[in-house]
Scaffold this motif. Structure first.
Motif, PDB file in Angstrom:
ATOM      1  N   HIS A 242      12.022  -2.640  -1.544  1.00 44.41           N
ATOM      2  CA  HIS A 242      12.228  -2.698  -0.094  1.00 44.41           C
ATOM      3  C   HIS A 242      13.539  -2.033   0.318  1.00 44.41           C
ATOM      4  O   HIS A 242      14.258  -2.520   1.175  1.00 44.41           O
ATOM      5  CB  HIS A 242      12.157  -4.135   0.424  1.00 44.41           C
ATOM      6  N   ARG A 243      13.853  -0.902  -0.335  1.00 44.59           N
ATOM      7  CA  ARG A 243      15.076  -0.177  -0.017  1.00 44.59           C
ATOM      8  C   ARG A 243      14.769   1.000   0.887  1.00 44.59           C
ATOM      9  O   ARG A 243      13.806   1.738   0.663  1.00 44.59           O
ATOM     10  CB  ARG A 243      15.737   0.319  -1.304  1.00 44.59           C
ATOM     11  N   LEU A 244      15.612   1.189   1.917  1.00 45.50           N
ATOM     12  CA  LEU A 244      15.476   2.327   2.811  1.00 45.50           C
ATOM     13  C   LEU A 244      15.958   3.586   2.115  1.00 45.50           C
ATOM     14  O   LEU A 244      16.963   3.569   1.399  1.00 45.50           O
ATOM     15  CB  LEU A 244      16.319   2.129   4.070  1.00 45.50           C
ATOM     16  N   ALA A 245      15.262   4.685   2.356  1.00 44.45           N
ATOM     17  CA  ALA A 245      15.639   5.955   1.752  1.00 44.45           C
ATOM     18  C   ALA A 245      15.201   7.084   2.675  1.00 44.45           C
ATOM     19  O   ALA A 245      14.331   6.913   3.526  1.00 44.45           O
ATOM     20  CB  ALA A 245      14.991   6.111   0.388  1.00 44.45           C
TER      21      ALA A 245
ATOM     22  N   GLY B 254      13.156  14.597   5.262  1.00 43.24           N
ATOM     23  CA  GLY B 254      13.846  13.997   6.400  1.00 43.24           C
ATOM     24  C   GLY B 254      13.249  12.690   6.870  1.00 43.24           C
ATOM     25  O   GLY B 254      13.887  11.941   7.608  1.00 43.24           O
ATOM     26  N   ASP B 255      12.018  12.382   6.444  1.00 47.97           N
ATOM     27  CA  ASP B 255      11.395  11.108   6.816  1.00 47.97           C
ATOM     28  C   ASP B 255      12.166   9.940   6.211  1.00 47.97           C
ATOM     29  O   ASP B 255      12.666  10.032   5.090  1.00 47.97           O
ATOM     30  CB  ASP B 255       9.955  11.033   6.312  1.00 47.97           C
TER      31      ASP B 255
ATOM     32  N   GLY C 219      20.285   8.888  -5.591  1.00 51.30           N
ATOM     33  CA  GLY C 219      19.005   9.575  -5.552  1.00 51.30           C
ATOM     34  C   GLY C 219      18.020   9.006  -6.551  1.00 51.30           C
ATOM     35  O   GLY C 219      18.393   8.489  -7.603  1.00 51.30           O
ATOM     36  N   LEU C 220      16.756   9.101  -6.191  1.00 53.22           N
ATOM     37  CA  LEU C 220      15.667   8.684  -7.079  1.00 53.22           C
ATOM     38  C   LEU C 220      14.525   9.679  -6.965  1.00 53.22           C
ATOM     39  O   LEU C 220      14.298  10.252  -5.895  1.00 53.22           O
ATOM     40  CB  LEU C 220      15.111   7.318  -6.667  1.00 53.22           C
ATOM     41  N   PHE C 221      13.800   9.849  -8.044  1.00 55.92           N
ATOM     42  CA  PHE C 221      12.533  10.570  -8.015  1.00 55.92           C
ATOM     43  C   PHE C 221      11.440   9.517  -8.133  1.00 55.92           C
ATOM     44  O   PHE C 221      11.464   8.691  -9.037  1.00 55.92           O
ATOM     45  CB  PHE C 221      12.436  11.554  -9.184  1.00 55.92           C
ATOM     46  N   VAL C 222      10.497   9.537  -7.192  1.00 57.10           N
ATOM     47  CA  VAL C 222       9.408   8.557  -7.184  1.00 57.10           C
ATOM     48  C   VAL C 222       8.077   9.287  -7.024  1.00 57.10           C
ATOM     49  O   VAL C 222       8.029  10.411  -6.525  1.00 57.10           O
ATOM     50  CB  VAL C 222       9.595   7.504  -6.064  1.00 57.10           C
ATOM     51  N   LYS C 223       7.004   8.647  -7.437  1.00 60.40           N
ATOM     52  CA  LYS C 223       5.669   9.231  -7.281  1.00 60.40           C
ATOM     53  C   LYS C 223       5.079   8.937  -5.913  1.00 60.40           C
ATOM     54  O   LYS C 223       4.258   9.690  -5.411  1.00 60.40           O
ATOM     55  CB  LYS C 223       4.727   8.726  -8.373  1.00 60.40           C
ATOM     56  N   ASN C 224       5.471   7.816  -5.323  1.00 63.76           N
ATOM     57  CA  ASN C 224       4.995   7.486  -3.974  1.00 63.76           C
ATOM     58  C   ASN C 224       5.984   6.534  -3.320  1.00 63.76           C
ATOM     59  O   ASN C 224       6.891   6.028  -3.975  1.00 63.76           O
ATOM     60  CB  ASN C 224       3.592   6.885  -4.005  1.00 63.76           C
ATOM     61  N   VAL C 225       5.806   6.346  -2.036  1.00 66.43           N
ATOM     62  CA  VAL C 225       6.669   5.441  -1.276  1.00 66.43           C
ATOM     63  C   VAL C 225       5.805   4.319  -0.717  1.00 66.43           C
ATOM     64  O   VAL C 225       4.593   4.453  -0.595  1.00 66.43           O
ATOM     65  CB  VAL C 225       7.428   6.164  -0.144  1.00 66.43           C
ATOM     66  N   ASN C 226       6.450   3.200  -0.377  1.00 71.85           N
ATOM     67  CA  ASN C 226       5.685   2.073   0.174  1.00 71.85           C
ATOM     68  C   ASN C 226       5.189   2.371   1.579  1.00 71.85           C
ATOM     69  O   ASN C 226       4.063   2.101   1.914  1.00 71.85           O
ATOM     70  CB  ASN C 226       6.521   0.801   0.147  1.00 71.85           C
ATOM     71  N   ARG C 227       6.079   2.938   2.426  1.00 74.72           N
ATOM     72  CA  ARG C 227       5.648   3.340   3.769  1.00 74.72           C
ATOM     73  C   ARG C 227       6.734   4.159   4.454  1.00 74.72           C
ATOM     74  O   ARG C 227       7.898   4.100   4.092  1.00 74.72           O
ATOM     75  CB  ARG C 227       5.280   2.148   4.619  1.00 74.72           C
ATOM     76  N   ARG C 228       6.301   4.907   5.446  1.00 71.38           N
ATOM     77  CA  ARG C 228       7.227   5.685   6.259  1.00 71.38           C
ATOM     78  C   ARG C 228       7.659   4.835   7.440  1.00 71.38           C
ATOM     79  O   ARG C 228       6.856   4.108   8.034  1.00 71.38           O
ATOM     80  CB  ARG C 228       6.519   6.964   6.754  1.00 71.38           C
ATOM     81  N   ILE C 229       8.932   4.902   7.786  1.00 74.51           N
ATOM     82  CA  ILE C 229       9.465   4.104   8.901  1.00 74.51           C
ATOM     83  C   ILE C 229       9.427   4.910  10.183  1.00 74.51           C
ATOM     84  O   ILE C 229       9.747   6.059  10.204  1.00 74.51           O
ATOM     85  CB  ILE C 229      10.922   3.669   8.600  1.00 74.51           C
TER      86      ILE C 229
ATOM     87  N   MET D  93       0.841  -1.182   0.000  1.00 76.97           N
ATOM     88  CA  MET D  93       0.000   0.000   0.000  1.00 76.97           C
ATOM     89  C   MET D  93       0.882   1.239   0.000  1.00 76.97           C
ATOM     90  O   MET D  93       1.792   1.357   0.805  1.00 76.97           O
ATOM     91  CB  MET D  93      -0.893  -0.018   1.237  1.00 76.97           C
ATOM     92  N   ALA D  94       0.622   2.182  -0.856  1.00 78.64           N
ATOM     93  CA  ALA D  94       1.430   3.398  -0.969  1.00 78.64           C
ATOM     94  C   ALA D  94       1.060   4.391   0.124  1.00 78.64           C
ATOM     95  O   ALA D  94      -0.093   4.532   0.494  1.00 78.64           O
ATOM     96  CB  ALA D  94       1.244   4.026  -2.336  1.00 78.64           C
ATOM     97  N   GLN D  95       2.065   5.073   0.621  1.00 75.67           N
ATOM     98  CA  GLN D  95       1.888   6.111   1.636  1.00 75.67           C
ATOM     99  C   GLN D  95       1.305   7.357   0.980  1.00 75.67           C
ATOM    100  O   GLN D  95       1.708   7.736  -0.116  1.00 75.67           O
ATOM    101  CB  GLN D  95       3.257   6.444   2.234  1.00 75.67           C
TER     102      GLN D  95
END
Length: 80
Positions: free
Chosen positions: A19-22, A11-12, A70-80, A1-3
């Motif tokens: 499944h990569r941390l960023a 900073g988040d 660096g990457l540009f993405v439209k959404n992230v999987n979740r905030r940690i 599910m996208a955040q």
């Protein structure tokens, strides 16, 4: 599910595809594509195919420690 992007802040720490941390370094609009984008700096990873240094063309949107981290993405999987 996208955040939902509106809940993210620069900073988040997030999970992106693969499944990569960023770390979120930029949230906003760009000159290279329509809509809102999230600029992230991969932690401990580089993306040899799509990675960048936080810039596109001659415009810098954010800074990374390493080239192709660096990457540009439209959404992230979740905030940690």
């Amino acid at each position: 599910m996208a955040q939902e992007n509106s809940k993210l802040n620069v900073g988040d720490v997030v999970l992106v595809s693969g499944h990569r941390l960023a770390v979120v370094r930029f949230i906003g609009y760009t000159d290279f594509a329509q809509g809102e984008w999230i600029g992230v700096e991969l932690k401990g990873h580089r993306d040899e195919k799509y990675g960048c240094d936080g810039s596109s063309g001659n415009k810098r949107y954010f800074q990374t420690k390493h080239e192709k981290a660096g990457l540009f993405v439209k959404n992230v999987n979740r905030r940690i």
